[in-house]
Structure formats: structure tokens, C-alpha cells
Scaffold this motif. Structure first.
Motif, mmCIF file in Angstrom:
data_model
loop_
_atom_site.group_PDB
_atom_site.id
_atom_site.type_symbol
_atom_site.label_atom_id
_atom_site.label_comp_id
_atom_site.label_asym_id
_atom_site.label_seq_id
_atom_site.Cartn_x
_atom_site.Cartn_y
_atom_site.Cartn_z
ATOM 1 N N THR A 100 25.106 48.749 -103.234
ATOM 2 C CA THR A 100 26.450 48.181 -103.637
ATOM 3 C C THR A 100 27.404 48.636 -102.630
ATOM 4 O OG1 THR A 100 25.982 47.738 -106.052
ATOM 5 C CG2 THR A 100 28.178 47.119 -105.238
ATOM 6 N N TRP A 101 27.598 50.152 -102.528
ATOM 7 C CA TRP A 101 28.547 50.561 -101.703
ATOM 8 C C TRP A 101 28.252 50.112 -100.195
ATOM 9 C CZ3 TRP A 101 33.279 51.159 -102.743
ATOM 10 C CH2 TRP A 101 33.660 51.514 -103.878
ATOM 11 N N LEU A 102 26.955 50.427 -99.608
ATOM 12 C CA LEU A 102 26.673 49.937 -98.378
ATOM 13 C C LEU A 102 27.165 48.540 -97.918
ATOM 14 C CD1 LEU A 102 23.192 51.424 -97.806
ATOM 15 C CD2 LEU A 102 25.398 51.743 -96.431
ATOM 16 N N HIS A 103 26.852 47.716 -98.943
ATOM 17 C CA HIS A 103 27.269 46.166 -99.124
ATOM 18 C C HIS A 103 28.920 46.039 -98.892
ATOM 19 C CE1 HIS A 103 27.106 42.063 -99.480
ATOM 20 N NE2 HIS A 103 27.608 42.044 -100.650
ATOM 21 N N VAL A 104 29.669 46.543 -99.721
ATOM 22 C CA VAL A 104 31.117 46.572 -100.126
ATOM 23 C C VAL A 104 31.756 47.248 -98.795
ATOM 24 C CG1 VAL A 104 33.107 47.472 -101.258
ATOM 25 C CG2 VAL A 104 30.944 46.733 -102.366
ATOM 26 N N VAL A 105 31.278 48.311 -98.171
ATOM 27 C CA VAL A 105 31.905 48.928 -97.064
ATOM 28 C C VAL A 105 31.809 47.873 -95.988
ATOM 29 C CG1 VAL A 105 32.249 50.911 -95.537
ATOM 30 C CG2 VAL A 105 31.901 51.156 -98.139
ATOM 31 N N ALA A 106 30.507 47.521 -95.712
ATOM 32 C CA ALA A 106 30.307 46.503 -94.473
ATOM 33 C C ALA A 106 31.023 45.436 -94.707
ATOM 34 C CB ALA A 106 28.664 46.114 -94.280
ATOM 35 N N LYS A 119 31.437 41.102 -104.171
ATOM 36 C CA LYS A 119 30.804 39.736 -103.823
ATOM 37 C C LYS A 119 31.853 39.389 -102.435
ATOM 38 C CE LYS A 119 28.851 38.203 -107.905
ATOM 39 N NZ LYS A 119 29.164 38.230 -108.989
ATOM 40 N N GLY A 120 33.160 39.799 -102.468
ATOM 41 C CA GLY A 120 34.078 39.058 -101.612
ATOM 42 C C GLY A 120 34.526 37.761 -102.003
ATOM 43 N N PRO A 121 35.043 36.715 -101.180
ATOM 44 C CA PRO A 121 35.403 37.194 -99.792
ATOM 45 C C PRO A 121 36.743 38.028 -99.903
ATOM 46 C CG PRO A 121 36.084 34.982 -100.223
ATOM 47 C CD PRO A 121 35.357 35.238 -101.479
ATOM 48 N N PHE A 122 37.052 38.707 -98.750
ATOM 49 C CA PHE A 122 38.287 39.566 -98.712
ATOM 50 C C PHE A 122 39.186 38.757 -97.574
ATOM 51 C CE2 PHE A 122 35.386 43.271 -99.008
ATOM 52 C CZ PHE A 122 35.423 43.351 -100.352
ATOM 53 N N PRO A 123 40.581 38.898 -97.885
ATOM 54 C CA PRO A 123 41.504 38.244 -97.184
ATOM 55 C C PRO A 123 41.477 38.580 -95.711
ATOM 56 C CG PRO A 123 42.544 39.937 -98.620
ATOM 57 C CD PRO A 123 41.237 39.930 -98.771
ATOM 58 N N ALA A 124 41.822 37.837 -94.941
ATOM 59 C CA ALA A 124 41.912 38.206 -93.285
ATOM 60 C C ALA A 124 43.649 38.571 -93.085
ATOM 61 C CB ALA A 124 41.745 36.693 -92.485
#
Ligand SMILES: C[S@@+](CC[C@H](N)C(=O)[O-])C[C@H]1O[C@@H](n2cnc3c(N)ncnc32)[C@H](O)[C@@H]1O
Length: 334
Positions: free
Chosen positions: A246-252, A223-228
Motif C-alpha cells: 500500500t505504501w509503495l502505491h500511495v507514495v507513487a 485510492k486517490g485521486p489527489f488534487p493538482a
């Protein structure tokens, strides 16, 4: 031309493979390999040292010799095989007994796998759905016992000179971040994982004296978000837990969060592109039916596709641990 006659040898070995597991687990539980290393290396001396007597010591040593975990000299002196000596002798840096036995609790589920497959149930986070700090601590004691060695190998093979900050998605114990900060002067790192794991990761980070440069933060990486501000992203040993979408989404999401010019390393249990093995990644995929995750095994080509679709360039596929883990790496254009 007559066809070569087939026999039942291979099928019989697979059918009783759990006997091999039982012999290995007994040897680990009884610390047989540590005792052999310490000099209790004959049937009577081992039988006395581990309190199983001569009869059972002979039975167990015969099986361990059959499995090529120990060797026997003509005068009846046993010695550990090289991998056993490195990874299964207590007190050595590489000791990985916790990792080798950490799937033991699933033993019963493998025995009724057909029922599990017939149920076709799935839960979004699979085995991580009902994680507690206590279960995360036990789990990551095991991943740490093998992960620190893998992390040292990663940081020997991947040059992170000049990089500023790693994010490690599903970083578990924090092994890749801890060794990263130890290896690369000035490098900072953040372990992203589920809340109970974050508590445990902070313990490992503190134990290694790295709390000034390595942190751990709660994050569901689907789901994120990931840190900047990160120019390196690592994701190790969680590939079979999720499906292709899920992997397509995570890697994007990783691509979007990384700094321009940043690098991503997906270290996964990948299948060959023809899906004909290796056996270990295929069984990790099958295992995912037990915790009822949505995951399965992925091929190298599929992983390359996830990175390409996200926009990564210069994608490489590198063997990491033979027949077990492969590193798929890519760079975000800078
Ligand atoms: C097998 S462990 C690998 C740990 C570490 N990467 C290593 O190689 O030592 C898989 C990790 O992925 C984490 N994980 C699984 N799904 C996750 C999710 N959706 N969000 C964050 N972490 C997740 C688990 O909690 C666990 O710590």
C-alpha cells in the motif's frame, strides 16, 4: 569467568506496566497535576481538593513520585515534573490530556491480545472502517491536542518559503495545514481525509479562523485521486496503518500528483533498520492487530525505499520526535 546473574526486575516491571497506566489515567481524570500546579501540593491539601482523602492521596502521590511524574521535597511538598507541567496541566497551551488517554478504550483488547493475534482477521481500513462524525470528533480532539505542537515544530524545521499549496494526506484535525497557513504568508492547504474526518477538520479550521486558505476534502489516500497544483505533500502519523504494498502505491500516487520540484514529507512511527526498536513505533505496529488493519511497523530504510521507488530525490531521514516519529523527506525533480 562467571556470567552475570540475571533477575526478574525488568520482567516484573513489564508485566505490571498497566499499573503505571492506571496511576497516570487516575491522575489525569482527577486533574491531580492541575491541582498541584494550583497549590494543592501536599497529601492533605490534594486529598481534599480532588476528594479522595488523605489515605488515597498518599497512595497516589507515592506512585506518581515513583514514576517520576512529581517530585517531593523533604517537607512533603509535591511539584510536577517538567513534562507534566507543560502537557498535563489544564488551561496551558500544551495540554495534551485528551491524547494521553485516547487509547484507553483499547485497554481490554490489550489484555486479550493473544486471542486477537490468533484470529488473524483483517479489515481494509482497520479502525477507520466504522468511523462516524461523532467518533472522529472525539478522536481528533485528541490528535489536535498533540498535533498542533508537532505542526509548530514541523513548520519551524522545514522552510516552505515560496511554496504555494500543501496537501496533507490523512490530515486529521488539519493541524499541519492550519499552522502552515499561519506560518507562511499566502500558502494555501488542503486536508485530505475520510468523509467523517473532513467534517471535523472543517470545524478546527474555522475555529482557527483559517477557512479562507485551508480547506478539507474527502479522499481515501490509498485510492486517490489527489488534487493538482500542490507543491508540498505531508503525511503524518498514519504509517503503521498500512502494509508495504500500500505504501509503495500511495507514495507513487503522491509523486505523480505533486508539481515538478515539489517536496514530500512522510512523518512516521519508524523502526530502526535492524528492527530492534524503538519501542513506541514497534507497539504502534502491534496495536494495528486490534482494529484488524493490514498495517505493521516500517523501518526508516523501508520508507526511504518507498520514496526512491516513486522517483523522489534528495531523500533525507530526520529525527522528529525522539524514539517516536521520524521525518523522511524527498523532492520531485523539477
Ligand atoms: C493518527 S491520525 C493523524 C492525523 C494527522 N496527520 C496528525 O498528524 O495530526 C491518522 C489519520 O489518517 C486518516 N486515514 C487513515 N487511513 C486513511 C485513508 N485511507 N484515507 C484518508 N485518510 C486516512 C485517519 O482518518 C486519521 O485522520
Amino acid at each position: 569467568m562467571t556470567e552475570k546473574r540475571v533477575n526478574t526486575v525488568r520482567l516484573q516491571r513489564i508485566a505490571k506496566a498497566y499499573w503505571e497506566t492506571g496511576a497516570l489515567f487516575a491522575a489525569i481524570d482527577l486533574d491531580v497535576f492541575t491541582h498541584i500546579d494550583g497549590g494543592a501540593n501536599t497529601v492533605p491539601s490534594l486529598g481534599a481538593a480532588v476528594k479522595i482523602g488523605d489515605l488515597n492521596a498518599e497512595r497516589l502521590l507515592d506512585a506518581l513520585a515513583g514514576l517520576e511524574l512529581v517530585t517531593r521535597s523533604p517537607d512533603g511538598v509535591y511539584a510536577n515534573a517538567a513534562d507534566v507541567e507543560r502537557f498535563l496541566v489544564q488551561g496551558k497551551r500544551g495540554y495534551a490530556g485528551a491524547w494521553m488517554t485516547f487509547m484507553r478504550e483499547k485497554w481490554g483488547d490489550w489484555g486479550r491480545l493473544s486471542e486477537v493475534l490468533l484470529s488473524q482477521e483483517t479489515e481494509p481500513l482497520g479502525m477507520y472502517d466504522d468511523l462516524t462524525v461523532e467518533s472522529a470528533r472525539t478522536y481528533h480532539k485528541a490528535t489536535y491536542s498533540i498535533g498542533m505542537g508537532a505542526a509548530r515544530k514541523f513548520h519551524r524545521e522545514v522552510d516552505l518559503t515560496g511554496r504555494k499549496r500543501i496537501m496533507d494526506l490523512g490530515g486529521g484535525s488539519g493541524a499541519y495545514c492550519i499552522v502552515g497557513a499561519q506560518t507562511w504568508p499566502g500558502l494555501e492547504a488542503v486536508v485530505l481525509d475520510l468523509p467523517p474526518v473532513v467534517t471535523v477538520a472543517r470545524e478546527f479550521i474555522a475555529e482557527n479562523g483559517m477557512s479562507d486558505r485551508v480547506t478539507a476534502e474527502p479522499c481515501d489516500f490509498t485510492k486517490g485521486p489527489f488534487p493538482a497544483g500542490c507543491d508540498v505533500a505531508i503525511q503524518a502519523s498514519n504509517l503503521p496503518i498500512y502494509d508495504r504494498a500500500t505504501w509503495l502505491h500511495v507514495v507513487a500516487m503522491v509523486f505523480d500528483a505533486l508539481e515538478p520540484g515539489g517536496e514530500y514529507h512522510l512523518i512516521g512511527e519508524t523502526l530502526n533498520d535492524d528492527r530492534m526498536g524503538p519501542i513506541a513505533p514497534s507497539l504502534w505496529g502491534l496495536y494495528e492487530a486490534i482494529p484488524r488493519s493490514i498495517g505493521h511497523a516500517h523501518t526508516n530504510a523501508e520508507c526511504v525505499g518507498y520514496l526512491e521507488a516513486a522517483g523522489f530525490r534528495d531523500i533525507t531521514v530526520t529525527e522528529f520526535i525522539p524514539e517516536t516519529l521520524t521525518r523522511i523527506s524527498g523532492r520531485k525533480p523539477g
